[in-house]
Design a protein around this motif. Structure first.
Motif, short mmCIF file in Angstrom:
data_model
loop_
_atom_site.label_atom_id
_atom_site.label_comp_id
_atom_site.label_asym_id
_atom_site.label_seq_id
_atom_site.Cartn_x
_atom_site.Cartn_y
_atom_site.Cartn_z
N ASP A 286 0.80 -1.22 0.00
CA ASP A 286 0.00 0.00 0.00
C ASP A 286 0.83 1.27 0.00
N GLY A 287 2.16 1.15 -0.09
CA GLY A 287 3.01 2.32 -0.23
C GLY A 287 3.17 3.16 1.03
N ASP A 288 2.93 2.55 2.21
CA ASP A 288 3.06 3.32 3.45
C ASP A 288 4.42 3.16 4.10
N GLY A 289 5.34 2.47 3.44
CA GLY A 289 6.68 2.29 3.98
C GLY A 289 6.82 1.09 4.89
N ARG A 290 5.75 0.35 5.12
CA ARG A 290 5.80 -0.85 5.97
C ARG A 290 5.47 -2.08 5.13
N LEU A 291 6.03 -3.20 5.55
CA LEU A 291 5.78 -4.43 4.82
C LEU A 291 4.45 -5.06 5.22
N GLU A 292 3.76 -5.57 4.22
CA GLU A 292 2.61 -6.44 4.45
C GLU A 292 2.97 -7.86 4.04
N ILE A 293 2.13 -8.80 4.42
CA ILE A 293 2.29 -10.19 4.03
C ILE A 293 1.28 -10.48 2.93
N PHE A 294 1.75 -10.92 1.78
CA PHE A 294 0.87 -11.39 0.72
C PHE A 294 0.82 -12.91 0.77
N ALA A 295 -0.39 -13.46 0.72
CA ALA A 295 -0.58 -14.91 0.74
C ALA A 295 -1.77 -15.26 -0.13
N ALA A 296 -1.71 -16.43 -0.75
CA ALA A 296 -2.82 -16.85 -1.61
C ALA A 296 -2.92 -18.37 -1.62
N GLU A 297 -4.16 -18.83 -1.85
CA GLU A 297 -4.44 -20.26 -1.86
C GLU A 297 -4.37 -20.82 -3.28
N MET A 298 -4.03 -22.11 -3.37
CA MET A 298 -4.15 -22.83 -4.63
C MET A 298 -5.61 -23.14 -4.89
N GLU A 299 -5.86 -23.76 -6.05
CA GLU A 299 -7.24 -24.12 -6.39
C GLU A 299 -7.61 -25.47 -5.76
N GLY A 301 -9.68 -24.97 -2.87
CA GLY A 301 -10.76 -24.47 -2.05
C GLY A 301 -11.28 -23.17 -2.63
N ARG A 302 -11.28 -22.11 -1.82
CA ARG A 302 -11.82 -20.83 -2.27
C ARG A 302 -10.88 -20.10 -3.22
N GLY A 303 -9.60 -20.38 -3.11
CA GLY A 303 -8.65 -19.70 -3.99
C GLY A 303 -8.50 -18.22 -3.69
N GLN A 304 -8.51 -17.85 -2.42
CA GLN A 304 -8.42 -16.44 -2.06
C GLN A 304 -6.99 -15.91 -2.19
N TRP A 305 -6.90 -14.64 -2.61
CA TRP A 305 -5.66 -13.86 -2.56
C TRP A 305 -5.83 -12.87 -1.41
N MET A 306 -4.81 -12.76 -0.52
CA MET A 306 -4.97 -11.99 0.71
C MET A 306 -3.74 -11.12 1.00
N ALA A 307 -3.95 -10.08 1.79
CA ALA A 307 -2.87 -9.30 2.38
C ALA A 307 -3.12 -9.22 3.88
N LEU A 308 -2.07 -9.37 4.66
CA LEU A 308 -2.15 -9.22 6.10
C LEU A 308 -1.33 -8.01 6.49
N SER A 309 -1.96 -7.06 7.17
CA SER A 309 -1.29 -5.82 7.55
C SER A 309 -1.23 -5.69 9.06
N ARG A 310 -0.16 -5.07 9.54
CA ARG A 310 -0.01 -4.80 10.97
C ARG A 310 -0.89 -3.61 11.31
#
Length: 372
Positions: A286-299, A301-310
């Motif tokens: 998101d360009g705020d200078g802090r790292l997020e975690i990107f994670a995504a599922e294979m096909e 199940g739901r196959g969601q793409w996600m970001a986890l932010s502090r």
């Protein structure tokens, strides 16, 4: 849409909606054509390796055929070993070989593959970096349920490369490189332990514990090493990458030295119902200078793409895509050169019940313009 949600709003694009093939691997991003933007390559079983190049105006993608002569395994890296200033590709295959794929004189198609080692077994993870601190990058190969090895080319890149075995009998997969705790060279971090580069030159390795045994973590995993909570210390983020149900994502924090136990914090628990989290990265999405975690599922199940932010003292999960379009070894890259990060990925193979009528697909998630 509120401001917090706007930070992680994405638009999905099919790069290819029906490309055929199964078991897509060999995913690697680099500026292969020297235009200042990242391209990405992927291929797999059946004998194919494709490179996707973006024309930013209109977001049009062109597929170039690197080669149909090999069947890339899961991992791949980009290197410049022939010294021509252009990136080549190194990957394993499904037939026990390690390949260096040489760039053509012009264009992005018709590359020349060269076997540089034989005798691998399921070469799943592949990374590159200056492991021994000599100023040259090496290639680290991790076999699933096997060895971790360092490969070095000689003066003649096309001839067989030298191999150094770091460890054997490592269950599962999941590997990263990180600056050594010794202050020189790189350490090798795996789901089966943190391997310290004791002398900093790759000649001696010591295995230290990492994932607490009490977690019962599945042996097949993805992991990254980064300071994702901004405390000035690196953490290890690890997923369960093949479980068909109740897959978890955890953050491991060092309690003291690397020789001591790591404290787990489960960010995605089993009861959240995720499956096969086979994509993982740490990046400032998101360009705020802090790292997020990107994670995504294979096909699976739901196959969601996600970001986890502090968020304060806790973590918040943002669903980036929930369209039953799972992905495999997706990665983060600025493909249009605008300074913002896109997400690119592809299926392992299409699930009969996915959101693309059961077909394979290659995808890009574009960040929407921020408001305010």
């Amino acid at each position: 849409m509120d401001a917090k949600n706007q930070r992680f709003a994405y638009e999905h694009q099919f790069i290819e909606e029906d490309p055929g093939y199964r078991d897509w691997g060999g995913m690697v991003c680099a500026d292969f054509d020297g235009d200042g933007r990242m391209e990405f390559a992927t291929g797999g079983r059946g004998g194919f390796y494709h490179l996707y190049d973006l024309e930013p105006l209109g977001r049009r993608w062109t597929r170039h055929v690197i080669t149909n002569a090999i069947e890339p395994q899961v991992g791949a890296v980009a290197v410049d070993y022939d010294g021509d200033g252009r990136m080549e590709i190194v990957c394993g295959d499904w037939h026990h070989q390690l390949w260096w794929i040489e760039r053509p004189g012009e264009g992005l198609a018709g590359w020349r593959p060269h076997v540089v080692h034989e005798g691998l077994t399921d070469p799943h993870d592949m990374l590159t970096g200056d492991v021994d601190g000599d100023g040259k990058v090496e290639v680290l190969v991790r076999e699933k349920d096997g060895r971790a090895m360092i490969f070095r080319p000689g003066r003649e890149v096309r001839r067989p490369w030298t191999m150094q075995v770091i460890a054997e009998g490592l269950a599962g997969d999941g590997t990263a490189l990180t600056p050594s705790v010794t202050g020189r060279g790189l350490d090798v971090v795996t789901n089966q332990g943190w391997f310290v580069n004791v002398n900093g030159d790759g000649t001696r390795w010591e295995r230290r514990p990492l994932v607490p045994e009490g977690l019962g973590w599945d042996r097949e995993s993805r992991l990254v090493v980064a300071d994702v909570d901004g405390d000035g210390q690196v953490e290890v983020v690890i997923t369960e990458s093949e479980l068909k149900e109740n897959a978890r994502l955890a953050l491991l924090r060092r309690l003291g030295s690397v020789s001591e136990a790591w404290r787990p914090e489960i960010l995605l628990p089993a009861e959240a119902g995720h499956q096969a989290i086979h994509s993982l990265a740490a990046a400032d999405l998101d360009g705020d200078g802090r790292l997020e975690i990107f994670a995504a599922e294979m096909e699976k199940g739901r196959g969601q793409w996600m970001a986890l932010s502090r968020e304060g003292s806790g973590w918040r999960t943002h669903v980036l895509l929930d369209a039953n379009l799972g992905t495999h070894s997706a990665t983060v890259a600025d493909v249009d050169g605008d300074g913002r990060l896109e997400l690119v990925g592809k299926t392992w193979h299409g699930c009969y019940a996915n959101g693309n009528r059961g077909r394979s697909h290659v995808d890009c998630l574009w960040p929407l313009p921020r408001q305010g």
